[in-house]
Design a protein around this motif. Structure first.
Motif, PDB file in Angstrom:
ATOM      1  N   ILE A  85       0.882  -1.162   0.000  1.00 52.48           N
ATOM      2  CA  ILE A  85       0.000   0.000   0.000  1.00 52.48           C
ATOM      3  C   ILE A  85       0.917   1.208   0.000  1.00 52.48           C
ATOM      4  CG2 ILE A  85      -2.177  -0.823   0.993  1.00 52.48           C
ATOM      5  CD1 ILE A  85      -1.217   0.143   3.714  1.00 52.48           C
ATOM      6  N   GLU A  86       0.510   2.222  -0.753  1.00 56.11           N
ATOM      7  CA  GLU A  86       1.218   3.491  -0.687  1.00 56.11           C
ATOM      8  C   GLU A  86       0.338   4.456   0.084  1.00 56.11           C
ATOM      9  OE1 GLU A  86       2.749   5.277  -4.296  1.00 56.11           O
ATOM     10  OE2 GLU A  86       2.885   7.231  -3.312  1.00 56.11           O
ATOM     11  N   ILE A  87       0.884   4.958   1.185  1.00 54.79           N
ATOM     12  CA  ILE A  87       0.144   5.878   2.051  1.00 54.79           C
ATOM     13  C   ILE A  87       0.613   7.288   1.733  1.00 54.79           C
ATOM     14  CG2 ILE A  87      -0.318   6.518   4.452  1.00 54.79           C
ATOM     15  CD1 ILE A  87       0.692   3.608   5.162  1.00 54.79           C
ATOM     16  N   VAL A  88      -0.316   8.172   1.403  1.00 55.99           N
ATOM     17  CA  VAL A  88       0.056   9.545   1.032  1.00 55.99           C
ATOM     18  C   VAL A  88      -0.487  10.510   2.074  1.00 55.99           C
ATOM     19  CG1 VAL A  88      -0.085  11.331  -0.741  1.00 55.99           C
ATOM     20  CG2 VAL A  88      -0.020   8.913  -1.411  1.00 55.99           C
ATOM     21  N   SER A  89       0.410  11.233   2.717  1.00 53.22           N
ATOM     22  CA  SER A  89      -0.029  12.200   3.736  1.00 53.22           C
ATOM     23  C   SER A  89      -0.271  13.552   3.096  1.00 53.22           C
ATOM     24  CB  SER A  89       1.028  12.359   4.830  1.00 53.22           C
ATOM     25  OG  SER A  89       1.982  13.350   4.463  1.00 53.22           O
ATOM     26  N   GLU A  90      -1.023  14.385   3.774  1.00 51.21           N
ATOM     27  CA  GLU A  90      -1.106  15.805   3.412  1.00 51.21           C
ATOM     28  C   GLU A  90       0.195  16.462   3.876  1.00 51.21           C
ATOM     29  OE1 GLU A  90      -3.310  17.126   1.645  1.00 51.21           O
ATOM     30  OE2 GLU A  90      -5.143  15.928   1.811  1.00 51.21           O
ATOM     31  N   PRO A  91       0.532  17.629   3.323  1.00 56.80           N
ATOM     32  CA  PRO A  91       1.778  18.295   3.753  1.00 56.80           C
ATOM     33  C   PRO A  91       1.611  18.967   5.114  1.00 56.80           C
ATOM     34  CG  PRO A  91       0.694  19.565   2.021  1.00 56.80           C
ATOM     35  CD  PRO A  91      -0.127  18.331   2.216  1.00 56.80           C
ATOM     36  N   ASP A  92       1.422  18.154   6.146  1.00 51.76           N
ATOM     37  CA  ASP A  92       1.051  18.666   7.473  1.00 51.76           C
ATOM     38  C   ASP A  92       2.207  18.745   8.452  1.00 51.76           C
ATOM     39  OD1 ASP A  92      -1.522  19.021   6.698  1.00 51.76           O
ATOM     40  OD2 ASP A  92      -2.345  17.264   7.743  1.00 51.76           O
ATOM     41  N   MET A  93       3.394  18.291   8.042  1.00 51.24           N
ATOM     42  CA  MET A  93       4.499  18.282   9.003  1.00 51.24           C
ATOM     43  C   MET A  93       5.411  19.475   8.766  1.00 51.24           C
ATOM     44  SD  MET A  93       4.746  14.274   8.567  1.00 51.24           S
ATOM     45  CE  MET A  93       3.725  14.471   7.137  1.00 51.24           C
ATOM     46  N   SER A  94       5.932  20.048   9.869  1.00 51.80           N
ATOM     47  CA  SER A  94       6.716  21.273   9.706  1.00 51.80           C
ATOM     48  C   SER A  94       8.170  21.170  10.139  1.00 51.80           C
ATOM     49  CB  SER A  94       6.038  22.452  10.394  1.00 51.80           C
ATOM     50  OG  SER A  94       5.110  22.036  11.332  1.00 51.80           O
ATOM     51  N   ASN A  95       8.637  19.969  10.420  1.00 51.52           N
ATOM     52  CA  ASN A  95      10.076  19.795  10.659  1.00 51.52           C
ATOM     53  C   ASN A  95      10.406  18.299  10.669  1.00 51.52           C
ATOM     54  OD1 ASN A  95       9.449  18.779  13.315  1.00 51.52           O
ATOM     55  ND2 ASN A  95       9.160  20.907  13.934  1.00 51.52           N
ATOM     56  N   ALA A  96      11.713  18.016  10.768  1.00 50.91           N
ATOM     57  CA  ALA A  96      12.140  16.617  10.712  1.00 50.91           C
ATOM     58  C   ALA A  96      11.556  15.819  11.875  1.00 50.91           C
ATOM     59  CB  ALA A  96      13.663  16.538  10.716  1.00 50.91           C
ATOM     60  N   GLU A  97      11.507  16.421  13.058  1.00 46.90           N
ATOM     61  CA  GLU A  97      11.000  15.687  14.224  1.00 46.90           C
ATOM     62  C   GLU A  97       9.578  15.181  13.967  1.00 46.90           C
ATOM     63  OE1 GLU A  97      10.026  17.862  17.795  1.00 46.90           O
ATOM     64  OE2 GLU A  97       9.533  15.984  18.827  1.00 46.90           O
ATOM     65  N   GLU A  98       8.733  16.048  13.424  1.00 41.22           N
ATOM     66  CA  GLU A  98       7.352  15.645  13.173  1.00 41.22           C
ATOM     67  C   GLU A  98       7.281  14.561  12.097  1.00 41.22           C
ATOM     68  OE1 GLU A  98       5.400  20.002  14.305  1.00 41.22           O
ATOM     69  OE2 GLU A  98       4.902  19.087  12.365  1.00 41.22           O
ATOM     70  N   ALA A  99       8.116  14.700  11.079  1.00 43.09           N
ATOM     71  CA  ALA A  99       8.105  13.704  10.003  1.00 43.09           C
ATOM     72  C   ALA A  99       8.539  12.337  10.538  1.00 43.09           C
ATOM     73  CB  ALA A  99       9.020  14.148   8.868  1.00 43.09           C
ATOM     74  N   ILE A 100       9.563  12.320  11.399  1.00 40.95           N
ATOM     75  CA  ILE A 100      10.036  11.049  11.957  1.00 40.95           C
ATOM     76  C   ILE A 100       8.976  10.462  12.886  1.00 40.95           C
ATOM     77  CG2 ILE A 100      11.845   9.906  13.317  1.00 40.95           C
ATOM     78  CD1 ILE A 100      12.837  11.137  10.666  1.00 40.95           C
ATOM     79  N   ALA A 101       8.355  11.335  13.702  1.00 40.95           N
ATOM     80  CA  ALA A 101       7.313  10.841  14.611  1.00 40.95           C
ATOM     81  C   ALA A 101       6.172  10.222  13.795  1.00 40.95           C
ATOM     82  CB  ALA A 101       6.785  11.986  15.481  1.00 40.95           C
ATOM     83  N   PHE A 102       5.833  10.847  12.681  1.00 42.40           N
ATOM     84  CA  PHE A 102       4.766  10.325  11.826  1.00 42.40           C
ATOM     85  C   PHE A 102       5.185   8.983  11.210  1.00 42.40           C
ATOM     86  CE2 PHE A 102       2.988  10.094   7.451  1.00 42.40           C
ATOM     87  CZ  PHE A 102       1.660   9.866   7.794  1.00 42.40           C
ATOM     88  N   ALA A 103       6.406   8.937  10.686  1.00 43.39           N
ATOM     89  CA  ALA A 103       6.893   7.704  10.063  1.00 43.39           C
ATOM     90  C   ALA A 103       6.908   6.559  11.081  1.00 43.39           C
ATOM     91  CB  ALA A 103       8.300   7.922   9.491  1.00 43.39           C
ATOM     92  N   LYS A 104       7.350   6.873  12.300  1.00 44.56           N
ATOM     93  CA  LYS A 104       7.394   5.837  13.340  1.00 44.56           C
ATOM     94  C   LYS A 104       5.989   5.396  13.726  1.00 44.56           C
ATOM     95  CE  LYS A 104      11.881   6.665  15.439  1.00 44.56           C
ATOM     96  NZ  LYS A 104      12.647   7.247  16.556  1.00 44.56           N
ATOM     97  N   LYS A 105       5.060   6.346  13.734  1.00 43.22           N
ATOM     98  CA  LYS A 105       3.689   6.003  14.104  1.00 43.22           C
ATOM     99  C   LYS A 105       3.081   5.062  13.059  1.00 43.22           C
ATOM    100  CE  LYS A 105       0.185   6.301  16.888  1.00 43.22           C
ATOM    101  NZ  LYS A 105      -0.399   7.498  17.476  1.00 43.22           N
ATOM    102  N   ILE A 106       3.343   5.336  11.782  1.00 39.53           N
ATOM    103  CA  ILE A 106       2.837   4.449  10.733  1.00 39.53           C
ATOM    104  C   ILE A 106       3.477   3.062  10.888  1.00 39.53           C
ATOM    105  CG2 ILE A 106       2.800   4.005   8.232  1.00 39.53           C
ATOM    106  CD1 ILE A 106       0.880   6.188   8.928  1.00 39.53           C
ATOM    107  N   HIS A 107       4.772   3.045  11.166  1.00 42.54           N
ATOM    108  CA  HIS A 107       5.461   1.761  11.385  1.00 42.54           C
ATOM    109  C   HIS A 107       4.788   1.004  12.524  1.00 42.54           C
ATOM    110  CE1 HIS A 107       8.703  -0.900  12.889  1.00 42.54           C
ATOM    111  NE2 HIS A 107       9.078  -0.963  11.622  1.00 42.54           N
ATOM    112  N   SER A 108       4.513   1.731  13.598  1.00 39.37           N
ATOM    113  CA  SER A 108       3.918   1.110  14.766  1.00 39.37           C
ATOM    114  C   SER A 108       2.505   0.597  14.471  1.00 39.37           C
ATOM    115  CB  SER A 108       3.958   2.154  15.882  1.00 39.37           C
ATOM    116  OG  SER A 108       2.915   2.022  16.757  1.00 39.37           O
TER     117      SER A 108
END
Ligand code: ADP
Ligand code: MG
Length: 485
Positions: free
Chosen positions: A154-177
């Motif tokens: 599956i390809e998951i496409v987010s909206e451009p809602d993240m405003s720094n690397a920390e948020e992007a990593i937190a999001f990526a980890k959350k999807i992993h989880s």
């Protein structure tokens, strides 16, 4: 001038089906090259794809996990492009009617705040093969391994809602989880089971208009992702401040060499000549199918975190770490069940065990120390048979395959002395042998005496070869010295 960063992610998640999305060929990782691609995966003339129902169910489960609309009718398109690792000449994917519509993912940030990231959609598609290049520019060759061709994603496409690397990593980890918790993906990033494309742009602080973005493709570690984002943000700001403009392009970042470079200018959808796949029927999803999947959806990480706090009395922080990784959460619960000591089970799982696994690049599911073995060790710590220091030695022994905690304690004579008679004798002997220290203690001002206890403790622990129970020794020592005053 200050700048805002805007980030959107596209995440490829390999679904944990046994077979390919349109064929019965195996998806097992690590097989000899080109032993697992069949005629259907290569679209040989005369073959027809048959959709894997499990892949559809997994995609729906993801949709349910992020509270998304599930497409009752979704359809496959052909995305045409010419790449050596795509023998079909097109990728079968979904464009107009993806199976998963808009949804939401909540992320937690280091300062304790939360943020919602909107999911634009998630669609089903097949993976391509893999080109492998060897040698240098004098003598080199490329090989193609088609084992991956037709692997369900599956390809998951987010909206451009993240405003720094920390948020992007937190999001990526959350999807992993989420995907590992619901069991639709094995989460093995080093094997390519999850790959992240990072879209980054910058704009003047506060501006409503988004800047031109670049897309850095195929990052497969959180660390590399963070590096790639930080470099790309800095590069874009440099270019703009020097009077240049950002070209919309696809970029690559090599985490090993730390080199980022442009790969190609971005294609537009019409470059791909999308058209409905004539070989596949629309995918009709019934309400019953969705409800059945909803009923059986495994516990989500957020719910698990709450349960860990309530059921085991863990802190919110510890519960968050444990529940973020499904394998680690399962391991913790198995340890806790056997030793009935959730606090120590949590500490050892997140501490010693995780550190050791990280060092060796192992995941919890292939830990050399089983949950039963760790529980056995914790039981001996809790009943004071061994000290914390000895426990680390015993842990090393279990890791090395020397047996259970009890076997190692027995074989190495590590048993802690907790017999109060024996300990009293030991303390008395040490005091008798160190009269000068005792006199010094007695003559020291009361407010400073406490500091002197450490010296006695050291000698007693040494005399016991580290086997005396330190809490008990502490008590006996204080009492005996008190009697001398
Ligand atoms: P395309 O259809 O050209 O691939 P999309 O609109 O689907 O573009 O966006 C792809 C990804 O890029 C999404 O994750 C989206 O959030 C992100 N994105 C779109 N515009 C920007 C931007 N200006 N800055 C950062 N990310 C963006
Ligand atoms: Mg896109």
């Amino acid at each position: 001038m200050s700048w805002d960063t805007v980030i959107g992610l596209e995440i490829h998640v390999q679904l944990a089906t046994k077979t390919k999305i349109f064929s019965g060929a195996s998806t097992a990782y690590g097989a000899e090259p080109n032993t697992q691609a069949c005629a259907i995966d290569l679209a040989m003339p005369g073959t027809l794809p048959v959709l894997n129902k499990q892949a559809v169910n997994y995609a729906i489960m993801f949709g349910l996990a992020i509270d998304a609309e599930i497409g009752q009718v979704s359809a496959f398109e052909r995305k045409n492009y010419f790449y050596p690792d795509l023998p079909k000449g097109y990728q079968t994917t979904q464009l107009e009617k993806p199976i998963v519509g808009r949804g939401n993912v909540e992320i937690q940030l280091a300062d304790g705040s939360t943020k919602n990231v909107r999911i634009h959609h998630a669609h089903l598609e097949e993976d391509a093969g893999k080109s492998l290049h060897e040698g240098n520019f004098n003598s080199s060759f490329s090989g193609i391994d088609l084992n991956r061709a037709g692997t369900p994603l599956i390809e998951i496409v987010s909206e451009p809602d993240m405003s720094n690397a920390e948020e992007a990593i937190a999001f990526a980890k959350k999807i992993h989880s989420i995907v590992t918790s619901i069991g639709i993906c094995d989460g093995e990033m080093s094997q390519g089971s999850m790959r992240f494309d990072v879209n980054v742009s910058v704009k003047p602080s506060g501006s409503e208009i988004l800047g031109t973005r670049t897309e850095t493709k195929n990052l497969n570690s959180f660390k590399f992702m963070e590096e790639a984002i930080k470099r790309e943000v800095a590069r874009q700001i440099d270019v703009i401040e020097d009077g240049g403009t950002i070209a919309q392009e696809t970029r690559l970042y090599n985490g090993e060499t730390k080199v980022a470079r442009s790969m190609r200018s971005k294609e537009e959808a019409n470059d791909y000549r999308y058209f409905p796949c004539p070989d596949l029927l629309p995918v009709i999803v019934s309400d019953e199918q969705v409800e059945e999947l909803r009923r059986n959806l495994p516990e989500l990480p957020d719910a698990r975190q709450t349960r860990f706090v309530e059921q085991y009395g863990l802190s919110d922080y510890d519960a968050g770490i444990l529940s973020s990784d499904a394998a680690m959460a399962n391991y913790f619960e198995a340890v806790s069940r056997v030793c009935s000591n959730p606090k120590l089970a949590a500490n050892w799982t997140m501490g010693e065990l995780s550190a050791r696994l990280n060092n060796e690049g192992l995941s919890t599911s292939n830990s050399p120390v089983s949950a039963e073995q760790l529980a056995g060790l914790i039981i001996r710590i809790a009943d004071n048979s061994i000290s914390g220091k000895m426990a680390k030695q015993v842990f090393e022994g279990i890791w090395a395959g020397d047996g259970s905690a009890d076997e190692i304690i027995e074989a190495r004579g590590l048993k802690q002395v907790s017999d109060s008679g024996a300990l009293e004798q030991m303390v008395a002997d040490v005091l008798a042998a160190n009269q000068a220290m005792v006199d010094d203690y007695i003559n020291t001002d009361e407010s400073k005496r406490k500091k002197k206890l450490g010296g006695f403790m050291g000698k007693i622990m040494q005399a016991s070869k580290g086997q005396a129970n330190p809490q008990q020794v502490n008590q006996i020592l204080a009492q005996k010295l008190n009697e001398l005053l």
